[in-house]
Write a protein that holds these residues in place. Structure first.
Motif, PDB file in Angstrom:
ATOM      1  N   MET A 295       0.381  -1.131   0.096  1.00  0.00           N
ATOM      2  CA  MET A 295       0.397   0.159   0.254  1.00  0.00           C
ATOM      3  C   MET A 295       0.971   1.268  -0.016  1.00  0.00           C
ATOM      4  N   THR A 296       1.867   1.958   1.787  1.00  0.00           N
ATOM      5  CA  THR A 296       2.828   2.539   1.230  1.00  0.00           C
ATOM      6  C   THR A 296       3.467   1.913  -0.177  1.00  0.00           C
ATOM      7  N   THR A 297       4.001   1.556  -0.432  1.00  0.00           N
ATOM      8  CA  THR A 297       5.230   1.403  -2.064  1.00  0.00           C
ATOM      9  C   THR A 297       4.685   1.990  -3.248  1.00  0.00           C
ATOM     10  N   GLU A 298       3.196   1.648  -3.836  1.00  0.00           N
ATOM     11  CA  GLU A 298       2.782   1.708  -4.222  1.00  0.00           C
ATOM     12  C   GLU A 298       2.810   3.916  -4.312  1.00  0.00           C
ATOM     13  N   ALA A 299       1.883   3.350  -3.372  1.00  0.00           N
ATOM     14  CA  ALA A 299       1.725   5.433  -3.167  1.00  0.00           C
ATOM     15  C   ALA A 299       3.112   6.092  -3.175  1.00  0.00           C
ATOM     16  N   ASN A 307       8.569   9.156  -6.005  1.00  0.00           N
ATOM     17  CA  ASN A 307       9.009   7.958  -6.413  1.00  0.00           C
ATOM     18  C   ASN A 307      10.542   7.836  -7.155  1.00  0.00           C
ATOM     19  N   ASP A 308      10.932   8.848  -6.976  1.00  0.00           N
ATOM     20  CA  ASP A 308      12.448   9.101  -7.156  1.00  0.00           C
ATOM     21  C   ASP A 308      13.657   9.662  -6.095  1.00  0.00           C
ATOM     22  N   SER A 309      12.834   9.700  -5.060  1.00  0.00           N
ATOM     23  CA  SER A 309      13.583  10.548  -4.324  1.00  0.00           C
ATOM     24  C   SER A 309      13.491   9.965  -3.045  1.00  0.00           C
ATOM     25  N   VAL A 310      12.710   9.056  -2.371  1.00  0.00           N
ATOM     26  CA  VAL A 310      12.423   8.747  -1.505  1.00  0.00           C
ATOM     27  C   VAL A 310      12.949   7.158  -1.057  1.00  0.00           C
TER      28      VAL A 310
END
Length: 412
Positions: A295-299, A307-310
């Motif tokens: 749930m969190t990874t897709e968010a 999506n390219d920094s966390v």
């Protein structure tokens, strides 16, 4: 795979269309998720018939393989061949080689050690790391690549991957056919399997090398890594084949959450800033039974700002379809007093995939020496109190007796 960001879906009709087309037939994931991965692992171990993994359910071929399975069972009974004859250390090494080549789910790093344990020996997670340093990653399958899993079967499936990597495999292992891996591959070649299935792939206007890259042309080696450091002394895992190269090394401030729900709410409500290193803890085997953090990874993955920094780090696990710098299976886990329990907001975290390291390198945003960090963590440990364990019944039985994720998360 198209990227859909927050606000891109504008109607109930559009949502319905995605529901109807996202998984258009029965079967496993259309990406190299855990279900697809473990089909491939069953075949790579010799426990499933050659060519059976990833076989599309809509094809008539699946009926043929079903009949073959029945005959194979009777043959195994006649020859008194048992799983112990097939699931040897050499077979597990073969499976890890194939796992590295196809970009398999990190969940195989739980399942394979747990299976090995049932057979009486331990599968060292460092073997995954050792082999992933040198096995060519040759399959162009999502989430590490471009194409859905059924195209891997059309390209020749696991047998074609095994042929490409035969120099890395033990071809003399026994399989459920009652024959060796070498004999199985020769039989498939002689009966025209590889020429037959490529006809399906031609319908897509693709060539075999679009899906299974030639070994000599492969620049990426392996797909998963075991990371270690002062956050994960026993280890943690990451699927680096699904991580953009610019995030293979990252230093950022920690933001800590004690459940996935808390972290998810922070992500979707805009409380997470680019560059942060998010922690979800108390979600390991003994903490909550080790659920997926999908749930969190897709968010995060669908948020162009994040999506390219966390980075996301957890003692829980991930879906096989997870993409991005997501580190799981952190061990020891938080509930047993592993170092992840003592991370605080603002600690500086370093992820270094190339060198297989995961460390706290600073406190309150300032770089510190290893000695200073160790001292501070010892002080935090003295103040820490184990959270109340609220699980009951069968779930409590599991969480009270589960071993480390790096050992396989089985019940001891």
């Amino acid at each position: 795979m198209s990227e859909i960001g927050r606000g891109d879906i504008t109607s109930d009709k559009e949502i319905r269309n995605y529901r109807l087309t996202g998984c258009p037939s029965c079967g496993a994931c259309q990406f190299m998720g855990t279900a697809s991965t473990m089909q491939c692992m069953a075949e790579a171990l010799g426990m499933a018939l050659p060519g059976s993994a990833l076989l599309p359910t809509s094809l008539r071929d699946i009926l043929d393989w079903s009949r073959k399975a029945g005959y194979a069972v009777m043959n195994l009974v006649d020859k008194n061949i048992t799983p112990k004859d097939i699931l040897t250390p050499e077979a597990f090494k073969n499976a890890i080689v194939i796992h590295a080549a196809i970009g398999g789910s990190t969940n195989a790093m739980i399942h394979l050690p747990a299976i090995a344990h049932e057979l009486g020996y331990e599968l060292d997670p460092d073997l995954f790391d050792e082999l992933n340093h040198k096995i060519p990653h040759i399959c162009n399958i999502t989430p590490s690549g471009k194409y859905p899993t059924e195209l891997l079967w059309y390209a020749g499936g696991i047998p074609m991957v095994q042929l490409a990597l035969k120099d890395y495999l033990d071809l003399d292992v026994m399989t459920v056919t009652g024959k060796t891996l070498k004999e199985n591959l020769e039989e498939l070649e002689n009966e025209g399997f590889f020429e037959r299935v490529i006809g399906y792939l031609n319908n897509y206007g693709l060539k075999r090398e679009d899906i299974i890259k030639p070994v000599k042309e492969t620049k990426l080696f392996g797909s998963v890594a075991v990371l270690k450091g002062n956050i994960a002394p026993e280890g943690a895992v990451i699927k680096y084949s699904a991580v953009n190269k610019n995030m293979w090394h990252h230093i950022g401030p920690a933001k800590v959450y004690n459940s996935e729900e808390e972290c998810y709410e922070a992500v979707v409500n805009g409380k997470v800033e680019p560059g942060m290193v998010l922690f979800i803890r108390y979600e390991g085997p003994q903490g909550s039974g080790m659920p997926e953090m999908l749930m969190t990874t897709e968010a995060i993955a669908v948020d162009p700002k994040l999506n390219d920094s966390v980075v996301l780090i957890t003692d829980g696990r991930f879906s096989g379809g997870t993409r991005g710098p997501c580190v799981g299976h952190v061990s020891p886990e938080a509930i047993v007093g592993g170092p992840i329990a003592f991370i605080e907001d603002g600690d500086l975290i370093e992820l270094d995939i190339e060198n297989r390291k995961l460390n706290v390198v600073g406190i309150n945003g300032e770089r510190c020496t290893n000695e200073e960090i160790e001292k501070i963590f010892n002080e935090r440990k003295l103040k820490w109190k184990e959270p109340e364990r609220k699980r009951k019944g069968v779930f409590k039985l599991y969480t009270d007796h589960a071993v480390s994720a790096m050992k396989g998360a089985y019940i001891k």
